[in-house]
Scaffold this active site. Structure first.
Site, PDB file in Angstrom:
ATOM      1  N   ASP A 224      59.070 -10.808  69.626  1.00  0.00           N
ATOM      2  CA  ASP A 224      60.044 -10.271  70.587  1.00  0.00           C
ATOM      3  C   ASP A 224      61.100 -11.344  70.875  1.00  0.00           C
ATOM      4  O   ASP A 224      60.756 -12.508  71.076  1.00  0.00           O
ATOM      5  CB  ASP A 224      59.295  -9.865  71.877  1.00  0.00           C
ATOM      6  CG  ASP A 224      60.143  -8.976  72.770  1.00  0.00           C
ATOM      7  OD1 ASP A 224      61.255  -9.406  73.158  1.00  0.00           O
ATOM      8  OD2 ASP A 224      59.707  -7.853  73.086  1.00  0.00           O
ATOM      9  N   ILE A 225      62.386 -10.932  70.873  1.00  0.00           N
ATOM     10  CA  ILE A 225      63.443 -11.944  71.109  1.00  0.00           C
ATOM     11  C   ILE A 225      63.560 -12.347  72.578  1.00  0.00           C
ATOM     12  O   ILE A 225      64.223 -13.343  72.879  1.00  0.00           O
ATOM     13  CB  ILE A 225      64.872 -11.531  70.639  1.00  0.00           C
ATOM     14  CG1 ILE A 225      65.150 -10.058  70.880  1.00  0.00           C
ATOM     15  CG2 ILE A 225      65.169 -11.974  69.245  1.00  0.00           C
ATOM     16  CD1 ILE A 225      66.634  -9.743  70.813  1.00  0.00           C
TER      17      ILE A 225
ATOM     18  N   HIS B 171      53.508  -3.683  72.566  1.00  0.00           N
ATOM     19  CA  HIS B 171      53.671  -5.108  72.878  1.00  0.00           C
ATOM     20  C   HIS B 171      52.320  -5.813  72.801  1.00  0.00           C
ATOM     21  O   HIS B 171      51.308  -5.303  73.296  1.00  0.00           O
ATOM     22  CB  HIS B 171      54.159  -5.287  74.320  1.00  0.00           C
ATOM     23  CG  HIS B 171      55.520  -4.742  74.598  1.00  0.00           C
ATOM     24  ND1 HIS B 171      56.635  -5.546  74.702  1.00  0.00           N
ATOM     25  CD2 HIS B 171      55.956  -3.473  74.823  1.00  0.00           C
ATOM     26  CE1 HIS B 171      57.697  -4.790  74.984  1.00  0.00           C
ATOM     27  NE2 HIS B 171      57.309  -3.528  75.058  1.00  0.00           N
TER      28      HIS B 171
ATOM     29  N   GLN C 296      60.703   1.942  79.224  1.00  0.00           N
ATOM     30  CA  GLN C 296      60.958   1.838  77.777  1.00  0.00           C
ATOM     31  C   GLN C 296      62.459   1.645  77.565  1.00  0.00           C
ATOM     32  O   GLN C 296      63.270   2.422  78.082  1.00  0.00           O
ATOM     33  CB  GLN C 296      60.491   3.107  77.041  1.00  0.00           C
ATOM     34  CG  GLN C 296      60.688   3.006  75.525  1.00  0.00           C
ATOM     35  CD  GLN C 296      60.235   4.267  74.771  1.00  0.00           C
ATOM     36  OE1 GLN C 296      59.976   5.303  75.373  1.00  0.00           O
ATOM     37  NE2 GLN C 296      60.163   4.166  73.460  1.00  0.00           N
TER      38      GLN C 296
ATOM     39  N   HIS D  60      56.664   1.443  69.975  1.00  0.00           N
ATOM     40  CA  HIS D  60      56.212   0.078  69.670  1.00  0.00           C
ATOM     41  C   HIS D  60      55.142  -0.329  70.667  1.00  0.00           C
ATOM     42  O   HIS D  60      55.096   0.182  71.783  1.00  0.00           O
ATOM     43  CB  HIS D  60      57.378  -0.910  69.704  1.00  0.00           C
ATOM     44  CG  HIS D  60      58.158  -0.888  70.977  1.00  0.00           C
ATOM     45  ND1 HIS D  60      59.141   0.053  71.233  1.00  0.00           N
ATOM     46  CD2 HIS D  60      58.084  -1.656  72.081  1.00  0.00           C
ATOM     47  CE1 HIS D  60      59.653  -0.152  72.431  1.00  0.00           C
ATOM     48  NE2 HIS D  60      59.027  -1.174  72.984  1.00  0.00           N
TER      49      HIS D  60
HETATM   50  P1  5GP Z   1      60.442  -1.724  75.764  1.00  0.00           P
HETATM   51  O1  5GP Z   1      61.291  -0.704  75.082  1.00  0.00           O
HETATM   52  O2  5GP Z   1      58.973  -1.506  75.560  1.00  0.00           O
HETATM   53  O3  5GP Z   1      60.784  -1.864  77.236  1.00  0.00           O
HETATM   54  O4  5GP Z   1      60.748  -3.146  75.166  1.00  0.00           O
HETATM   55  C1  5GP Z   1      61.587  -3.377  74.081  1.00  0.00           C
HETATM   56  C2  5GP Z   1      61.374  -4.808  73.623  1.00  0.00           C
HETATM   57  O5  5GP Z   1      62.127  -5.010  72.459  1.00  0.00           O
HETATM   58  C3  5GP Z   1      61.838  -5.850  74.665  1.00  0.00           C
HETATM   59  O6  5GP Z   1      60.756  -6.709  74.969  1.00  0.00           O
HETATM   60  C4  5GP Z   1      62.976  -6.575  73.946  1.00  0.00           C
HETATM   61  O7  5GP Z   1      62.986  -7.946  74.224  1.00  0.00           O
HETATM   62  C5  5GP Z   1      62.687  -6.312  72.481  1.00  0.00           C
HETATM   63  N1  5GP Z   1      63.865  -6.266  71.651  1.00  0.00           N
HETATM   64  C6  5GP Z   1      64.991  -5.553  71.897  1.00  0.00           C
HETATM   65  N2  5GP Z   1      65.880  -5.721  70.908  1.00  0.00           N
HETATM   66  C7  5GP Z   1      65.303  -6.569  70.009  1.00  0.00           C
HETATM   67  C8  5GP Z   1      65.733  -7.132  68.763  1.00  0.00           C
HETATM   68  O8  5GP Z   1      66.839  -6.897  68.275  1.00  0.00           O
HETATM   69  N3  5GP Z   1      64.865  -7.947  68.122  1.00  0.00           N
HETATM   70  C9  5GP Z   1      63.626  -8.231  68.629  1.00  0.00           C
HETATM   71  N4  5GP Z   1      62.857  -9.066  67.914  1.00  0.00           N
HETATM   72  N5  5GP Z   1      63.194  -7.730  69.792  1.00  0.00           N
HETATM   73  C10 5GP Z   1      64.011  -6.907  70.483  1.00  0.00           C
END
Ligand code: 5GP
Ligand code: ZN
Length: 140
Positions: free
Chosen positions: A29-30, A100, A92, A98
């Site tokens: 995660d970035i 985590h 989300q 995805h």
């Molecule tokens: P959620 O949708 O479950 O809230 O989290 C999305 C996750 O994707 C976040 O933790 C965010 O940091 C990660 N994320 C978003 N865009 C990118 C990306 O371009 N590259 C990576 N490696 N992680 C990403």
């Protein structure tokens, strides 16, 4: 489709990958919530748990176990939070399913450990459970 994770899967944008299988990839995660935070992602686009085919879900959770074990060993993590969000109301952000993997240490202070717990209304709890059980098809 303008999906950031599909772009990572297609190699259009870079990611630090840790696993690349037929149906699933995992990458760092970035914006890590803790050291070693990674995401396990089915290659076929599905927005959430309601849309993902069972076969992709099974492959994804299998990869979660492999990655969780690996990062736990490598970083000497004391625990692993496995987290999966569906819909804006659940926070989300990326609409491509995805999971985590968030390595944890005692007293690391991450908010997932500090969700408020308050005593429930037993009548309401039982009523919800009754309705849910009714809704679930028999044999599931
Ligand atoms: P959620 O949708 O479950 O809230 O989290 C999305 C996750 O994707 C976040 O933790 C965010 O940091 C990660 N994320 C978003 N865009 C990118 C990306 O371009 N590259 C990576 N490696 N992680 C990403
Ligand atoms: Zn996608």
């Amino acid at each position: 489709m303008d999906c950031i994770f599909c772009k990572i899967i297609d190699g259009e944008i870079p990611a630090v990958k840790v696993l690349d299988e037929e149906l699933v990839i995992a990458f760092m995660d970035i914006n890590p919530s803790s050291k070693g935070h990674m995401l396990v992602v089915p290659k076929r686009h599905a927005e959430n748990i309601f849309e993902i085919p069972e076969s992709d879900l099974a492959a994804t959770i299998k990869a979660v176990k492999i990655c969780a074990k690996a990062v736990k060993e490598v970083l000497n993590a004391e625990g692993i939070t496995v987290l999966q969000l569906n819909g804006k109301a659940s926070d989300q952000i990326v609409p491509h399913f995805h999971i985590h993997i968030i390595p944890r240490w005692e007293n690391d202070g991450l908010p997932v450990s500090t969700w408020e717990m308050k005593k429930g209304d037993m009548k309401e709890i039982q009523e919800i459970a009754r309705k849910v059980k009714e809704y679930i098809p028999s044999g599931s």
